[in-house]
Design a protein around this motif. Structure first.
Motif, short mmCIF file in Angstrom:
data_model
loop_
_atom_site.label_atom_id
_atom_site.label_comp_id
_atom_site.label_asym_id
_atom_site.label_seq_id
_atom_site.Cartn_x
_atom_site.Cartn_y
_atom_site.Cartn_z
N CYS A 98 0.85 -1.20 0.00
CA CYS A 98 0.00 0.00 0.00
C CYS A 98 0.88 1.24 0.00
O CYS A 98 2.03 1.21 0.47
CB CYS A 98 -0.91 0.01 1.23
SG CYS A 98 -2.08 -1.37 1.30
N HIS A 99 0.32 2.34 -0.52
CA HIS A 99 1.07 3.59 -0.60
C HIS A 99 0.28 4.76 -0.01
O HIS A 99 0.70 5.90 -0.15
CB HIS A 99 1.45 3.86 -2.05
CG HIS A 99 2.20 2.72 -2.67
ND1 HIS A 99 3.47 2.36 -2.27
CD2 HIS A 99 1.84 1.81 -3.61
CE1 HIS A 99 3.87 1.30 -2.96
NE2 HIS A 99 2.89 0.94 -3.77
N ALA A 100 -0.84 4.46 0.64
CA ALA A 100 -1.65 5.49 1.30
C ALA A 100 -2.55 4.80 2.31
O ALA A 100 -2.86 3.61 2.17
CB ALA A 100 -2.50 6.24 0.27
N ALA A 101 -2.97 5.55 3.32
CA ALA A 101 -3.82 4.99 4.36
C ALA A 101 -5.13 4.45 3.79
O ALA A 101 -5.63 3.42 4.24
CB ALA A 101 -4.10 6.03 5.43
N ALA A 102 -5.67 5.12 2.78
CA ALA A 102 -6.93 4.65 2.19
C ALA A 102 -6.76 3.25 1.60
O ALA A 102 -7.66 2.41 1.70
CB ALA A 102 -7.40 5.63 1.11
N GLU A 103 -5.60 2.98 1.00
CA GLU A 103 -5.34 1.64 0.45
C GLU A 103 -5.24 0.60 1.57
O GLU A 103 -5.67 -0.54 1.40
CB GLU A 103 -4.07 1.66 -0.39
CG GLU A 103 -4.16 2.53 -1.62
CD GLU A 103 -2.84 2.60 -2.38
OE1 GLU A 103 -1.89 1.85 -2.05
OE2 GLU A 103 -2.75 3.42 -3.32
N GLU A 135 1.56 11.17 8.76
CA GLU A 135 0.15 11.09 9.11
C GLU A 135 -0.52 9.87 8.48
O GLU A 135 -1.52 9.37 8.98
CB GLU A 135 -0.59 12.36 8.67
CG GLU A 135 -0.24 13.61 9.46
CD GLU A 135 1.13 14.20 9.10
OE1 GLU A 135 1.67 13.84 8.03
OE2 GLU A 135 1.65 15.01 9.89
N GLU A 136 0.02 9.40 7.35
CA GLU A 136 -0.55 8.23 6.70
C GLU A 136 -0.45 7.00 7.60
O GLU A 136 -1.35 6.16 7.61
CB GLU A 136 0.15 7.95 5.36
CG GLU A 136 -0.12 9.00 4.30
CD GLU A 136 -1.57 9.01 3.84
OE1 GLU A 136 -2.11 7.94 3.47
OE2 GLU A 136 -2.17 10.10 3.85
N PHE A 137 0.64 6.90 8.37
CA PHE A 137 0.78 5.76 9.28
C PHE A 137 -0.24 5.84 10.42
O PHE A 137 -0.83 4.83 10.79
CB PHE A 137 2.21 5.69 9.84
CG PHE A 137 3.18 5.11 8.86
CD1 PHE A 137 3.40 3.74 8.81
CD2 PHE A 137 3.85 5.92 7.97
CE1 PHE A 137 4.28 3.19 7.90
CE2 PHE A 137 4.72 5.38 7.05
CZ PHE A 137 4.95 4.01 7.01
N ARG A 138 -0.44 7.04 10.93
CA ARG A 138 -1.44 7.19 12.00
C ARG A 138 -2.84 6.88 11.48
O ARG A 138 -3.63 6.22 12.15
CB ARG A 138 -1.37 8.60 12.59
CG ARG A 138 -0.12 8.80 13.47
CD ARG A 138 -0.16 10.10 14.22
NE ARG A 138 0.18 11.23 13.37
CZ ARG A 138 1.43 11.62 13.11
NH1 ARG A 138 2.45 10.94 13.60
NH2 ARG A 138 1.67 12.66 12.35
N ALA A 139 -3.15 7.33 10.27
CA ALA A 139 -4.46 7.06 9.69
C ALA A 139 -4.61 5.58 9.36
O ALA A 139 -5.70 5.00 9.49
CB ALA A 139 -4.66 7.90 8.43
N ALA A 140 -3.52 4.93 8.96
CA ALA A 140 -3.57 3.51 8.61
C ALA A 140 -3.81 2.64 9.84
O ALA A 140 -4.43 1.57 9.75
CB ALA A 140 -2.28 3.09 7.92
N ALA A 141 -3.34 3.10 10.99
CA ALA A 141 -3.47 2.30 12.21
C ALA A 141 -4.93 1.98 12.53
O ALA A 141 -5.23 0.93 13.10
CB ALA A 141 -2.82 3.03 13.38
N ALA A 142 -5.83 2.87 12.16
CA ALA A 142 -7.25 2.66 12.46
C ALA A 142 -7.86 1.52 11.64
O ALA A 142 -8.97 1.08 11.94
CB ALA A 142 -8.02 3.95 12.20
N ALA A 143 -7.13 1.00 10.65
CA ALA A 143 -7.67 -0.07 9.81
C ALA A 143 -7.70 -1.41 10.55
O ALA A 143 -8.39 -2.33 10.14
CB ALA A 143 -6.86 -0.21 8.53
N GLY A 144 -6.91 -1.50 11.61
CA GLY A 144 -6.93 -2.72 12.42
C GLY A 144 -6.15 -3.88 11.84
O GLY A 144 -6.40 -5.03 12.18
N VAL A 145 -5.18 -3.60 10.96
CA VAL A 145 -4.33 -4.64 10.37
C VAL A 145 -2.87 -4.23 10.60
O VAL A 145 -2.57 -3.04 10.58
CB VAL A 145 -4.65 -4.79 8.86
CG1 VAL A 145 -4.32 -3.55 8.09
CG2 VAL A 145 -3.94 -5.98 8.27
N PRO A 146 -1.97 -5.19 10.87
CA PRO A 146 -0.56 -4.81 11.08
C PRO A 146 0.01 -4.10 9.86
O PRO A 146 -0.14 -4.56 8.73
CB PRO A 146 0.13 -6.16 11.32
CG PRO A 146 -0.94 -7.05 11.84
CD PRO A 146 -2.19 -6.63 11.11
N VAL A 147 0.67 -2.96 10.12
CA VAL A 147 1.24 -2.13 9.06
C VAL A 147 2.77 -2.14 9.19
O VAL A 147 3.30 -1.75 10.23
CB VAL A 147 0.71 -0.69 9.14
CG1 VAL A 147 1.38 0.19 8.07
CG2 VAL A 147 -0.80 -0.65 9.00
#
Length: 197
Positions: A98-103, A135-147
């Motif tokens: 992935c290259h963005a939190a939305a992905e 900020e993308e990492f912080r937004a990605a954290a809410a997805a609930g999957v290990p990043v």
């Protein structure tokens, strides 16, 4: 996750970056001796048979092996490319680039067991790609999957990646190109072990 225990450090292979004369299997064996447990086999220019042989060799060396893009015999999981059209295997745990939190959120909703988010920093492997915002990492954290933070990861910035919100580190070039790859792995594992998870 169908029995695949995820580590804090993933090594992605790319034999094209190895110093002349160095064996990919020997390099990974050195890294395993230094504490590495999980390897993502890329080598996408190889035949499926050649890649499967590499999976077998690295598994024999003691690694848990994940194949990139497509399932391979003996691999414990599959790491898919960013293209959402890439089909997840029905019978193996899988992750996605992935290259963005939305992905990241889309991958998590589709059933991904992990994702990489890249590039964390400027990287020789993909010159010209700007580092993504923290900020993308912080937004990605809410997805609930290990990043996993990927791209330009070194012992010098690994703690920054964890501080930005990454659940783990994914490394390729700084190990593949290293004169002493085991030393890089040990240094990254030291950062992982000291991190306030």
């Amino acid at each position: 996750m169908s029995g695949l225990e995820l580590p804090r450090l993933l090594l992605l292979t790319d034999r094209s970056q190895l110093p002349l004369g160095r064996s990919l299997v020997a390099l990974v064996e050195e890294c395993i001796d230094a504490g590495l447990t999980h390897v993502v086999v890329r080598e996408l220019d190889e035949t499926p048979l050649g890649r499967a042989a590499l999976v077998a060799a690295l598994t024999e060396a003691g690694a848990t092996v994940i194949s990139a893009h497509t399932p391979l015999y003996g691999a414990a999981g599959v790491h898919l490319p960013a293209d959402p059209a890439a089909v997840a295997p029905p019978d193996l745990p899988w992750g996605r680039s992935c290259h963005a939190a939305a992905e990241v959120h889309l991958a998590a909703a589709a059933g991904a067991s992990w994702v990489t988010l890249s590039p964390f920093a400027a990287t020789e492997s993909k010159p010209g790609h700007a580092a993504i915002a923290r900020e993308e990492f912080r937004a990605a954290a809410a997805a609930g999957v290990p990043v996993y933070a990927l791209g330009g990861i070194t012992p010098d910035n690994a703690a920054d990646a964890i501080g930005a919100g990454a659940d783990g580190l994914a490394v390729m070039g700084s190990v593949m190109r290293a004169a002493d790859p085991a030393a890089i792995v040990r240094a990254l594992l030291d950062v992982v072990e000291e991190a306030p998870w």
